[in-house]
Write a protein that holds these residues in place. Structure first.
Motif, PDB file in Angstrom:
ATOM      1  N   GLU A 147       0.832  -1.200   0.000  1.00 35.90           N
ATOM      2  CA  GLU A 147       0.000   0.000   0.000  1.00 35.90           C
ATOM      3  C   GLU A 147       0.876   1.263   0.000  1.00 35.90           C
ATOM      4  OE1 GLU A 147      -3.109   0.951  -0.172  1.00 35.90           O
ATOM      5  OE2 GLU A 147      -2.864   2.998   0.554  1.00 35.90           O
ATOM      6  N   GLU A 148       1.826   1.328   0.923  1.00 33.87           N
ATOM      7  CA  GLU A 148       2.592   2.564   1.090  1.00 33.87           C
ATOM      8  C   GLU A 148       3.654   2.759   0.014  1.00 33.87           C
ATOM      9  OE1 GLU A 148       1.708   4.870   2.941  1.00 33.87           O
ATOM     10  OE2 GLU A 148       0.432   3.936   4.445  1.00 33.87           O
TER      11      GLU A 148
ATOM     12  N   GLU B 217       4.588   4.359  12.668  1.00 35.43           N
ATOM     13  CA  GLU B 217       4.194   2.947  12.688  1.00 35.43           C
ATOM     14  C   GLU B 217       4.473   2.264  11.340  1.00 35.43           C
ATOM     15  OE1 GLU B 217       0.100   0.647  13.587  1.00 35.43           O
ATOM     16  OE2 GLU B 217       0.291   2.618  14.520  1.00 35.43           O
ATOM     17  N   ALA B 218       4.038   2.935  10.270  1.00 33.37           N
ATOM     18  CA  ALA B 218       4.252   2.371   8.933  1.00 33.37           C
ATOM     19  C   ALA B 218       5.743   2.296   8.622  1.00 33.37           C
ATOM     20  CB  ALA B 218       3.530   3.216   7.890  1.00 33.37           C
TER      21      ALA B 218
ATOM     22  N   GLU C  84      11.911  12.227   3.025  1.00 31.40           N
ATOM     23  CA  GLU C  84      11.476  13.624   2.903  1.00 31.40           C
ATOM     24  C   GLU C  84      11.749  14.147   1.488  1.00 31.40           C
ATOM     25  OE1 GLU C  84      11.841  17.676   5.592  1.00 31.40           O
ATOM     26  OE2 GLU C  84      12.809  15.837   6.239  1.00 31.40           O
ATOM     27  N   ASP C  85      12.824  13.659   0.897  1.00 28.30           N
ATOM     28  CA  ASP C  85      13.103  13.984  -0.499  1.00 28.30           C
ATOM     29  C   ASP C  85      13.340  12.665  -1.249  1.00 28.30           C
ATOM     30  OD1 ASP C  85      13.832  14.864  -2.970  1.00 28.30           O
ATOM     31  OD2 ASP C  85      15.530  16.075  -2.303  1.00 28.30           O
TER      32      ASP C  85
ATOM     33  N   GLY D 264      12.770  13.536  -5.343  1.00 29.15           N
ATOM     34  CA  GLY D 264      12.097  14.789  -5.690  1.00 29.15           C
ATOM     35  C   GLY D 264      10.714  14.983  -5.076  1.00 29.15           C
ATOM     36  N   ASP D 265      10.176  13.941  -4.431  1.00 23.91           N
ATOM     37  CA  ASP D 265       8.879  14.084  -3.778  1.00 23.91           C
ATOM     38  C   ASP D 265       8.991  13.772  -2.294  1.00 23.91           C
ATOM     39  OD1 ASP D 265       6.847  14.785  -5.753  1.00 23.91           O
ATOM     40  OD2 ASP D 265       7.396  12.902  -6.729  1.00 23.91           O
ATOM     41  N   ASN D 266       8.096  14.386  -1.527  1.00 19.61           N
ATOM     42  CA  ASN D 266       8.037  14.035  -0.118  1.00 19.61           C
ATOM     43  C   ASN D 266       7.193  12.764   0.026  1.00 19.61           C
ATOM     44  OD1 ASN D 266       7.125  13.801   2.630  1.00 19.61           O
ATOM     45  ND2 ASN D 266       7.940  15.857   2.962  1.00 19.61           N
ATOM     46  N   ALA D 267       7.806  11.728   0.580  1.00 18.43           N
ATOM     47  CA  ALA D 267       7.105  10.450   0.738  1.00 18.43           C
ATOM     48  C   ALA D 267       7.170   9.982   2.186  1.00 18.43           C
ATOM     49  CB  ALA D 267       7.712   9.405  -0.198  1.00 18.43           C
ATOM     50  N   GLU D 268       7.147  10.952   3.111  1.00 12.93           N
ATOM     51  CA  GLU D 268       7.258  10.599   4.529  1.00 12.93           C
ATOM     52  C   GLU D 268       6.101   9.727   4.995  1.00 12.93           C
ATOM     53  OE1 GLU D 268       9.051  13.657   7.418  1.00 12.93           O
ATOM     54  OE2 GLU D 268       8.326  14.843   5.719  1.00 12.93           O
ATOM     55  N   LEU D 269       6.401   8.887   5.970  1.00 11.91           N
ATOM     56  CA  LEU D 269       5.414   7.952   6.507  1.00 11.91           C
ATOM     57  C   LEU D 269       5.225   8.208   7.994  1.00 11.91           C
ATOM     58  CD1 LEU D 269       6.989   4.788   4.874  1.00 11.91           C
ATOM     59  CD2 LEU D 269       4.723   5.674   4.300  1.00 11.91           C
ATOM     60  N   ASP D 270       4.094   7.744   8.552  1.00 12.34           N
ATOM     61  CA  ASP D 270       3.969   7.839  10.002  1.00 12.34           C
ATOM     62  C   ASP D 270       4.871   6.782  10.643  1.00 12.34           C
ATOM     63  OD1 ASP D 270       2.470   5.336  10.639  1.00 12.34           O
ATOM     64  OD2 ASP D 270       0.873   6.291   9.477  1.00 12.34           O
TER      65      ASP D 270
ATOM     66  N   CYS E 247       2.233   4.945  -5.584  1.00 10.78           N
ATOM     67  CA  CYS E 247       2.725   5.985  -6.516  1.00 10.78           C
ATOM     68  C   CYS E 247       3.574   5.359  -7.624  1.00 10.78           C
ATOM     69  CB  CYS E 247       3.567   7.019  -5.778  1.00 10.78           C
ATOM     70  SG  CYS E 247       2.699   7.832  -4.429  1.00 10.78           S
TER      71      CYS E 247
END
Lengths: 187, 50
Positions: free
Chosen positions: A53-54, A92-93, A80-81, A84-90, A58
């Motif tokens: 899922e995570e 737990e994930a 965070e980068d 070129g995109d921010n893909a930060e996760l919480d 994309c």
């Protein structure tokens, strides 16, 4: 004379035995295909729903067995980068995915193709792109640009599953390759 | 993004927070305040009020 004949016979036989191995760059191995199963030609399939899922919404969910643990660690520390995109996760994930990636990374895997990726990477190196690894480059160096980067149905080497129909299941056997607009690929 | 177009939108708090974090940091260089998040959610929920 007798021994010369015997030696010749041995060399002759060896030639026949080794010839197919040397000659063929194919993934196919006679017999034992069932027994080898995916272990012979693939990397481990993805069996983690959080990862799918995570890390698969994309872009394609890349099987972790395509890069060493050091690469995944570096990649996950820089979400965070993320190219070129921010893909930060919480938190737990992030923890769940880190554990999954590490446990299934190429250096932890017995799968034949994972071993090849590892062997091609110099120790201390942690490539962030699968397509930058020497093994990947070697396997794709005969493919003309027009079939991939110049092919509107493929566009980029990052779209594994455009040609490798079983990529997300960890299958990269050359017999499963179908290049859009060109068909089968056999080297 | 609007629930009027897809009822599954804005139903998962973790997903909402994940995308606020990503898009706020990417666009503004910082996380959004509670007020900013509220404003956006209200707008997406019912754009005709604005």
């Amino acid at each position: 004379m007798k021994s010369t004949l015997a030696i010749s016979a041995v060399i002759f036989t060896l030639g026949f035995v080794t010839l197919p191995v040397v000659y063929s760059d194919s993934d196919f191995r006679w017999g034992k295909m069932e027994e080898y199963g995916q272990k012979s030609t693939g990397v481990a399939a993805i069996n983690n729903p959080v990862y799918k899922e995570e890390c698969g919404s994309c872009h394609m969910a890349y099987p972790p067995g395509l890069l060493p643990a050091s690469s995944w660690t570096k990649l996950m520390a820089g979400l965070e980068d993320h190219f070129g995109d921010n893909a930060e996760l919480d938190a737990e994930a992030l923890q769940a995915i880190n554990a999954f990636l590490f446990a299934n990374s190429a250096d932890q895997s017995d799968y034949r193709r994972s071993r090849k990726f590892i062997r091609s990477i110099q120790s201390g190196e942690a490539p962030l792109r699968i397509s930058e690894t020497p093994y990947f480059k070697k396997e794709h160096d005969e493919i003309p640009d027009r079939m991939v980067t110049g092919n509107p149905k493929v566009n980029s080497y990052s779209h594994c599953n455009a040609c490798h129909a079983k990529a997300e299941q960890g299958g990269f056997n050359e017999h499963d390759i179908r290049i859009p607009g060109y068909g089968r690929w056999d080297d | 993004m609007a629930p009027s177009a897809n009822p599954e939108r804005l139903t998962d708090v973790r997903k909402i927070e994940k995308w606020f974090k990503r898009n706020c940091k990417w666009t503004l260089g910082r996380e959004c305040s509670a007020q900013e998040k509220t404003d956006l959610l209200l707008y997406i929920n019912n754009p005709t009020n604005f």
